[in-house]
Design an enzyme around this catalytic site. Structure first.
Site, mmCIF file in Angstrom:
data_model
loop_
_atom_site.group_PDB
_atom_site.id
_atom_site.type_symbol
_atom_site.label_atom_id
_atom_site.label_comp_id
_atom_site.label_asym_id
_atom_site.label_seq_id
_atom_site.Cartn_x
_atom_site.Cartn_y
_atom_site.Cartn_z
ATOM 1 N N ASN A 7 -1.718 18.193 9.564
ATOM 2 C CA ASN A 7 -2.465 17.649 8.728
ATOM 3 C C ASN A 7 -3.539 17.905 8.936
ATOM 4 O O ASN A 7 -4.250 17.317 9.801
ATOM 5 C CB ASN A 7 -1.892 16.130 8.804
ATOM 6 C CG ASN A 7 -2.527 15.072 7.831
ATOM 7 O OD1 ASN A 7 -3.673 15.444 7.196
ATOM 8 N ND2 ASN A 7 -2.385 13.853 8.026
ATOM 9 N N ARG A 99 0.576 18.830 5.204
ATOM 10 C CA ARG A 99 0.273 17.745 4.442
ATOM 11 C C ARG A 99 -0.715 18.322 3.484
ATOM 12 O O ARG A 99 -1.797 18.681 3.768
ATOM 13 C CB ARG A 99 0.087 16.640 5.103
ATOM 14 C CG ARG A 99 -0.463 15.573 4.205
ATOM 15 C CD ARG A 99 -1.528 14.501 4.603
ATOM 16 N NE ARG A 99 -1.643 13.434 3.649
ATOM 17 C CZ ARG A 99 -2.768 12.725 3.850
ATOM 18 N NH1 ARG A 99 -3.758 12.903 4.759
ATOM 19 N NH2 ARG A 99 -3.162 11.931 2.964
ATOM 20 N N HIS A 189 -0.128 8.637 -0.964
ATOM 21 C CA HIS A 189 0.859 7.927 0.028
ATOM 22 C C HIS A 189 2.150 8.255 -0.237
ATOM 23 O O HIS A 189 3.398 7.789 0.234
ATOM 24 C CB HIS A 189 0.864 6.384 0.194
ATOM 25 C CG HIS A 189 -0.521 5.953 0.960
ATOM 26 N ND1 HIS A 189 -1.005 4.751 0.843
ATOM 27 C CD2 HIS A 189 -1.006 6.533 2.189
ATOM 28 C CE1 HIS A 189 -2.077 4.579 1.532
ATOM 29 N NE2 HIS A 189 -2.094 5.592 2.536
ATOM 30 N N ASN A 345 3.708 -3.780 11.837
ATOM 31 C CA ASN A 345 3.487 -4.473 13.063
ATOM 32 C C ASN A 345 2.886 -6.172 12.857
ATOM 33 O O ASN A 345 2.679 -6.725 14.007
ATOM 34 C CB ASN A 345 2.360 -3.748 13.629
ATOM 35 C CG ASN A 345 2.766 -2.500 13.962
ATOM 36 O OD1 ASN A 345 4.057 -2.228 14.729
ATOM 37 N ND2 ASN A 345 1.940 -1.476 13.964
ATOM 38 N N GLU A 395 5.545 10.056 7.900
ATOM 39 C CA GLU A 395 5.254 11.194 7.127
ATOM 40 C C GLU A 395 5.523 12.481 7.619
ATOM 41 O O GLU A 395 5.944 13.283 7.035
ATOM 42 C CB GLU A 395 3.690 10.995 6.578
ATOM 43 C CG GLU A 395 3.739 9.764 5.577
ATOM 44 C CD GLU A 395 2.371 9.330 5.622
ATOM 45 O OE1 GLU A 395 1.863 8.638 6.816
ATOM 46 O OE2 GLU A 395 1.592 9.355 4.620
HETATM 47 P P1 ADP Z 1 -3.733 5.068 8.835
HETATM 48 O O1 ADP Z 1 -3.842 4.522 7.320
HETATM 49 O O2 ADP Z 1 -5.278 5.308 9.238
HETATM 50 O O3 ADP Z 1 -2.800 5.733 9.234
HETATM 51 P P2 ADP Z 1 -2.318 2.774 10.213
HETATM 52 O O4 ADP Z 1 -1.212 3.133 9.061
HETATM 53 O O5 ADP Z 1 -2.169 3.315 11.669
HETATM 54 O O6 ADP Z 1 -3.782 3.508 9.581
HETATM 55 O O7 ADP Z 1 -2.906 1.386 10.204
HETATM 56 C C1 ADP Z 1 -4.003 0.884 10.721
HETATM 57 C C2 ADP Z 1 -4.156 -0.668 10.500
HETATM 58 O O8 ADP Z 1 -2.879 -1.320 11.147
HETATM 59 C C3 ADP Z 1 -5.334 -1.292 11.342
HETATM 60 O O9 ADP Z 1 -5.810 -2.175 10.266
HETATM 61 C C4 ADP Z 1 -4.652 -1.912 12.575
HETATM 62 O O10 ADP Z 1 -5.362 -3.089 12.788
HETATM 63 C C5 ADP Z 1 -3.235 -2.465 11.876
HETATM 64 N N1 ADP Z 1 -2.384 -2.798 12.631
HETATM 65 C C6 ADP Z 1 -1.858 -1.891 13.720
HETATM 66 N N2 ADP Z 1 -1.041 -2.614 14.740
HETATM 67 C C7 ADP Z 1 -1.264 -4.076 14.241
HETATM 68 C C8 ADP Z 1 -0.696 -5.394 14.614
HETATM 69 N N3 ADP Z 1 0.166 -5.234 15.550
HETATM 70 N N4 ADP Z 1 -1.095 -6.279 13.853
HETATM 71 C C9 ADP Z 1 -1.850 -6.309 12.986
HETATM 72 N N5 ADP Z 1 -2.286 -5.193 12.515
HETATM 73 C C10 ADP Z 1 -2.092 -3.919 13.195
#
Ligand code: ADP
Length: 414
Positions: A7, A99, A189, A345, A395
């Protein structure tokens, strides 16, 4: 097959090696051999990687551009020093999955890369000028190092949404703008929405035809998709990833007239406003603190900061509004699926988005929701008629699987 998944962005590169084949795909038993990323391309870059087992390791190297980064990573993975018993030299990399951000209207599905496909990806550069050039560089560099015989497959972020009907993908603009410049909704996405939709079917033992779901990918970038009988019917990102849900630094939907108002009042150029909407808005813009949801939640808990609360409320309200809209578009749904860093999460954000949706039959089970962090889980109550699931996205796994299936001319189950 050992599949290298690449990617490549303009200043970062993510990679994984996944060992998989048709049997392992069917049994959901693919083997992730390693994963890593490169940051700071264009100077002294940091390469972080982690083997299947073991701690993550970091090295640095001077990498002038994306080509240098891809070459470094491929040779490093295939070297003795890397430490993967399955990959001793370049010939142990059997295929590469890339990707690719934008496939425009040319690509409805993943494609085995030949010169024609490469030309097609290049033709989409004007639709994704920041991303597609790096993808092309990644493909050409892998081809140079591994040779023409090693199959390479392009997996497009946009392809899954090519099933949108005209009424969903056309904007109400003069039609010639679509004809002349391909201005329309593409959606992004797609690999994530497709992956979690297929996991949902697997978890419930349902066929495509039996599933109508709404998927919410909530990460740094956020998007929703209405998936009817396995096909994307509508999605919230548009011609670019700016439209739709509130995101970490992107505004999502807004009155288009605001662009010229900001340009005038703040004496900014259109491209400066574009940067503001993409990089300084969303959770970051409203809170004035950070785009990171975890930090915002901690701040809210500790200081009950008003702008942080507003940022979270606007984020959740917009997501709920899209749920309602897609229930109407699809004539109801069986389930909603949360994914992405936030969706996977954060029980709190899932609960906020779902609150007040009892009219639609959606009730979260507080305990199940609380326990579902980073794992596949049903989070709605037994009497909920609109189910809710949390399903971590993957992904890279879908890219590796598509690479195997496209190479072997097999239909992918997802
Ligand atoms: P990307 O779109 O860059 O791949 P991610 O899918 O990893 O990013 O998402 C990042 C977001 O997920 C951030 O805002 C991060 O704070 C949030 N995040 C990760 N773990 C938690 C958690 N336990 N609680 C709340 N938000 C979370």
């Amino acid at each position: 097959m050992n599949v290298l998944v690449v990617n490549s962005g303009s200043s970062t590169l993510k990679f994984q090696v996944i060992a998989t084949d048709l049997d392992r795909i069917r049994q959901h038993q693919d083997d992730r051999l390693c994963r890593g990323d490169v940051e700071g391309i264009g100077g002294e870059a940091t390469i972080r990687f982690r083997l299947r087992t073991g701690p993550s390791q970091t090295i640095t190297a001077s990498l002038a551009d994306v080509a240098a980064a891809v070459e470094y990573v491929v040779r490093w993975i295939a070297s003795d020093r890397f430490g993967l018993p399955e990959i001793k030299n370049l010939s142990d990399i059997h295929a590469v999955g890339h990707r690719v951000v934008h496939g425009g209207e040319l690509f409805q599905e993943s494609a085995l890369i030949d010169d024609k496909v490469l030309q097609g990806i290049e033709n989409c550069i004007d639709l994704a000028p920041l991303h597609n050039p790096s993808n092309v560089t990644g493909i050409l560099t892998a081809r140079k190092i591994l040779g023409n015989e090693v199959p390479q497959v392009a997996v497009f972020d946009t392809a899954f949404h090519q099933s949108l009907p005209e009424q969903a993908y056309l904007y109400a603009l003069p039609y010639h703008l679509y004809q002349r410049h391909r201005i329309r909704r593409y959606g992004f996405h797609g690999t994530s929405h497709r992956y979690v939709a297929s996991r949902y079917r697997a978890l419930r033992g349902r066929t495509r035809d039996e599933t109508n779901i709404i998927t919410l990918h909530l990460g740094n970038g956020c998007s929703a998709a209405a998936i009817k009988r396995g096909a994307s019917l509508d999605t919230s990102m548009g011609m670019t990833p700016l439209e739709g849900l509130v995101m970490g630094t992107r505004s999502g939907d807004l009155d288009p007239a605001i662009v010229s108002v900001i340009a005038q009042k703040e004496e900014m150029s259109i491209s400066e406003v574009d940067t503001l909407l993409n990089n300084q808005s969303g959770l970051l813009g409203v809170s004035g603190l950070t785009n990171d949801m975890r930090e915002l939640q901690a701040e809210l808990k500790e200081h009950n900061n008003r702008r942080v609360r507003l940022a979270i409320e606007i984020f959740c309200y917009r997501a709920r509004k899209y749920l309602g809209a897609y229930l109407a578009s699809m004539g109801g749904a069986d389930a909603i699926v949360f994914t992405g860093g936030i969706g996977e999460n954060s029980p709190d954000i899932r609960a906020r988005i779902s609150s007040g949706m009892e009219w639609a039959g959606l009730r979260l089970d507080a305990t199940k929701n609380h326990e579902a962090v980073g794992r596949e889980s049903k989070i709605s109550t037994e009497d909920s008629t609109l189910l809710a699931y949390a399903i971590p996205t993957d992904e890279e796994l879908l890219i590796a699987r598509d690479t195997v299936c496209v190479t072997l001319h097999e239909t992918h189950p997802a």
